[in-house]
Design an enzyme around this catalytic site. Structure first.
Site: not given
Ligand code: FE2
Lengths: 189, 242
Positions: B112, B151, B161, B164, B166
């Site tokens: 991110y 990640y 995870r 995805h 968000h």
């Molecule tokens: Fe996330």
């Protein structure tokens, strides 16, 4: 046709660059020209250990000074104050706080037409919250709190968790405790 | 007419969720819920104007490249280019027009653009990973982006995870507000992910998985995925009685 709503998922820890920075951040709920008593509201979010939550997001939705919402489903929206759009959103800082600027809303009709006491509608999002939590911010010492049709639904000993307090210097403070003795009342909406 | 006007003024109830179709606040396998989920029961709130109204958005809030996450920098981001389209509907099957959708995601390496993300995967200077758009009059939306990477996270040993995106959607009312995550079909990590698994009902859970869509896919350019979103709507039983 009845469809099942999409499930909610946590906002996670890394939403800031999408939701609370730049133009997505809106600390000002009512513009400088909005009618009504201006106020500043400091919100503080604490977890079950009383530790400030630095990665929460707060959204606030409120009526204008006459209790009208800037929304087509409010029958009085045509005469709502155009300077009070009524929405604010901020991420909390390292100390778990964020500060909004707005006006005190008027009274909005509630169940069976009984007027509600002035309040802000608040939604809380954070890592660890699989769905947002809803609460309300009322204002201390407003006589209308005594006859509010929603506050009476809350057990007496917990009502104070929904009431912001005026601090020295004229700033309102609203503490959100996710758990514990002073756990804030959250609503099943 | 008077009858209708009366119905209209009392037409303030939104449908409530059926059990199992949404996560509970406390889900122990997702560790962060333990100290953050409320421990006392929620108080039932009858719907008033405060709940069934909400912020209204206009085109002024959206810039041209806001729905193309691959066009926000000098060069093209690395990764698999994808087109994500879908419709926002309410629980009565009606399209939700002119509603704001915000998305944010990791880059193709699973990192991110956030200071606190410690995953030792490369940042991409051509990718921030945030976008926004309004649905059109049919409730339809479209984003161009790259497929995010999986990640790691600290929830449990060897926790990852699934890929995805968000999503944050407003809808018509403050209580139709939805923050969710869009997953990709066939991802083996879904079976091990406590965030995805927090939704008890399997069918409801699967609504968060997008579908590969050949029609949206553009030859020699990008894969298409479809992701429809359903928000709470006004209680249909009230409409029926009008
Ligand atoms: Fe996330």
């Amino acid at each position: 046709m009845r469809m099942v709503p999409t499930p909610s998922q946590t906002v996670g820890p890394f939403f800031a660059f999408g939701l609370t920075q730049g133009k997505a951040c809106s600390p000002c709920i009512a513009g400088p020209d909005a009618k009504g008593e201006r106020l500043r509201l400091l919100c503080c979010v604490l977890d079950g250990d009383g530790v400030p939550i630095p990665d929460a997001m707060i959204e606030i939705w409120q009526a204008d000074a006459d209790g009208k919402y800037h929304h087509p489903d409010d029958p009085k929206s045509a005469t709502a104050d155009p300077a009070c759009l009524g929405f604010g959103r901020m991420g909390t800082a390292e100390d778990g706080t964020c500060m909004f600027e707005t006006i005190k809303p008027g009274r909005v009709p509630g169940p069976a037409g009984v007027l509600q006491s002035p309040h802000l509608n608040l939604a809380l999002f954070a890592r660890g919250l699989l769905k947002q939590l809803y609460t309300r911010v009322y204002f201390a010492n407003d006589p209308a709190n005594q006859e509010d049709p929603i506050l009476v639904l809350v057990p007496k000993e917990r009502r104070s968790t929904l009431i912001a307090q005026l601090e020295n210097g004229g700033r309102w403070r609203f503490e959100i405790n996710l758990q514990g003795e002073r756990e804030t009342v959250f609503f099943d909406v | 007419m008077t009858h209708l006007a009366n119905r209209r003024s009392s037409l303030v109830a939104y449908s409530r969720h059926e059990p199992g179709t949404q996560p509970e606040s406390l889900y122990e396998p997702y560790r962060s819920t333990l100290r953050r989920a409320p421990s006392k029961p929620l108080i039932f709130l009858p719907h008033t104007l405060s709940e069934v109204t909400g912020p209204v958005y206009g085109h002024g809030n959206i810039a041209e490249t806001d729905n193309d996450l691959t066009a926000q920098h000098q060069g093209e981001p690395l990764g698999e280019r994808i087109i994500v389209t879908g419709k926002v509907l309410d629980s009565n099957g009606r399209p939700v027009p002119q509603t704001l959708i915000e998305v944010w995601q990791a880059n193709s390496a699973g990192r991110y653009a956030h200071l606190k993300d410690q995953h030792p995967a490369p940042l991409d200077r051509n990718f921030t990973g945030a976008g926004r758009t309004l649905t059109d009059e049919h409730g339809a939306y479209r984003f161009i982006t790259i497929k995010p990477g999986a990640y790691p996270w600290l929830n449990h040993d060897n926790a990852w995870r699934p890929a995805h995106i968000h999503f944050s959607v407003f809808g018509r009312a403050f209580i139709s507000r939805l923050v969710t995550q869009m997953y990709f079909p066939g991802d083996p990590l879904l079976a091990f992910d406590p965030v995805y698994q927090s939704v008890p009902d399997e069918k409801a859970r699967q609504r968060m998985i997008s579908k590969f869509d050949l029609e949206t896919t553009q030859p020699h350019w990008a894969l298409g995925f479809k992701f429809d979103i359903v928000l709470r709507g006004p209680d249909a039983t009230l409409f029926e009685s009008i």
